[in-house]
Write an enzyme that holds these catalytic residues in place. Structure first.
Site, PDB file in Angstrom:
ATOM      1  CE1 TYR A  22      73.798  39.208  15.310  1.00 43.36           C
ATOM      2  CE2 TYR A  22      72.219  40.331  14.057  1.00 43.36           C
ATOM      3  CZ  TYR A  22      72.926  39.068  14.556  1.00 43.36           C
ATOM      4  OH  TYR A  22      72.814  38.023  13.429  1.00 43.36           O
TER       5      TYR A  22
ATOM      6  NE  ARG B 128      74.144  47.227  15.067  1.00 50.38           N
ATOM      7  CZ  ARG B 128      72.984  46.447  15.207  1.00 50.38           C
ATOM      8  NH1 ARG B 128      72.680  45.571  14.090  1.00 50.38           N
ATOM      9  NH2 ARG B 128      72.239  46.041  16.211  1.00 50.38           N
TER      10      ARG B 128
ATOM     11  CB  SER C 165      67.305  38.890  16.519  1.00 48.60           C
ATOM     12  OG  SER C 165      68.167  39.460  15.674  1.00 48.60           O
ATOM     13  CG  ASN C 166      65.557  43.706  13.159  1.00 43.35           C
ATOM     14  OD1 ASN C 166      64.279  43.438  13.045  1.00 43.35           O
ATOM     15  ND2 ASN C 166      66.148  44.982  13.139  1.00 43.35           N
TER      16      ASN C 166
ATOM     17  CG  ASP D 248      68.508  43.252  20.263  1.00 42.72           C
ATOM     18  OD1 ASP D 248      68.070  42.760  18.898  1.00 42.72           O
ATOM     19  OD2 ASP D 248      69.581  43.972  20.448  1.00 42.72           O
TER      20      ASP D 248
END
Length: 225
Positions: free
Chosen positions: A17, A46, A122-123, A15
């Site tokens: 972040y 966040r 990741s997103n 991942d």
């Protein structure tokens, strides 16, 4: 405590972040503009950033992560009663493109890349990911930089984690996914991957009846034999 992975593992997928890149480094920049409200703004930012990805996936209304990040920042500032100018908004969102990596990231990926193939999943949309990777000098160690943008659905949708198996052409049991985010740990494990929870801050797992295969507190604990 060192974690020696099985020899059957052929790829490690990370991942971004909170795992490789430290979102808390934004606090210092926020403090220049918002003083004592910098930490609550960053925390809400966040939190809503993640919530908006889940809501958009459920509603079938995908937007790139950069847009989601902007919307979440606007919400955070509004909640805290702070003015967000267009120029400051642009500066803050741009910081996600150059987030500083955790101190253990560069050395750990360099060590692991000599034994197995590595990737980021990741997103974030590709531009955000690629710039953060290059900013921190991680590109020589990564075989793939994988973004949900390719399928326009966010984690923890199971199809997102399938991007890793498709990219490497491997079986799920040959891949280890590493995340510091407990909801992401649950998502990857539920999707059938073997999972390491990077518990950087002595946190707690989600109450979803799903546990990781391993737990570490630093990337430097991962050892390949």
């Amino acid at each position: 405590m060192p974690l020696s992975l099985p020899t059957s593992i052929k790829s490690i997928v990370f991942d971004a972040y909170g795992t490789l890149f430290d979102v808390q480094t934004l606090d210092a920049f926020l403090k220049e503009h918002y003083g004592d409200k910098s930490q609550p703004i960053n925390a809400i930012w966040r939190q809503k950033q993640l919530q908006y990805t889940w809501l958009r996936s459920l509603m079938g209304r995908y937007e790139p992560f950069s847009n989601v990040t902007t919307d979440a920042l606007r919400y955070a500032c509004q909640v805290q009663g702070e003015v967000l100018s267009a120029s400051l908004e642009q500066q803050l969102v741009q910081r996600y493109y150059t987030l500083q990596a955790f101190p253990d990231t560069l050395s750990s990926l360099g060590k692991l890349a000599s034994s197995v193939q590595l990737a980021v999943l990741s997103n974030a949309n590709p531009e955000m990911l690629e710039q953060a990777v290059h900013h921190n000098g991680l590109h020589p160690f990564l075989t793939h930089i994988l973004s949900v943008d390719s399928i326009q659905m966010y984690k923890p949708i199971p199809a997102v984690y399938d991007l890793a198996t498709q990219a490497f052409g491997l079986e799920k049991e040959e891949i280890v996914f590493v995340s510091s985010n407990t909801w992401d740990v649950a998502g990857a494990k539920s999707a059938g991957l073997r999972v390491i929870w990077l518990n950087r801050y002595n946190g707690n797992l989600e109450e979803l009846g799903i546990e990781p295969d391993w737990q570490i507190s630093s990337l430097e604990e991962i050892i390949l034999t």
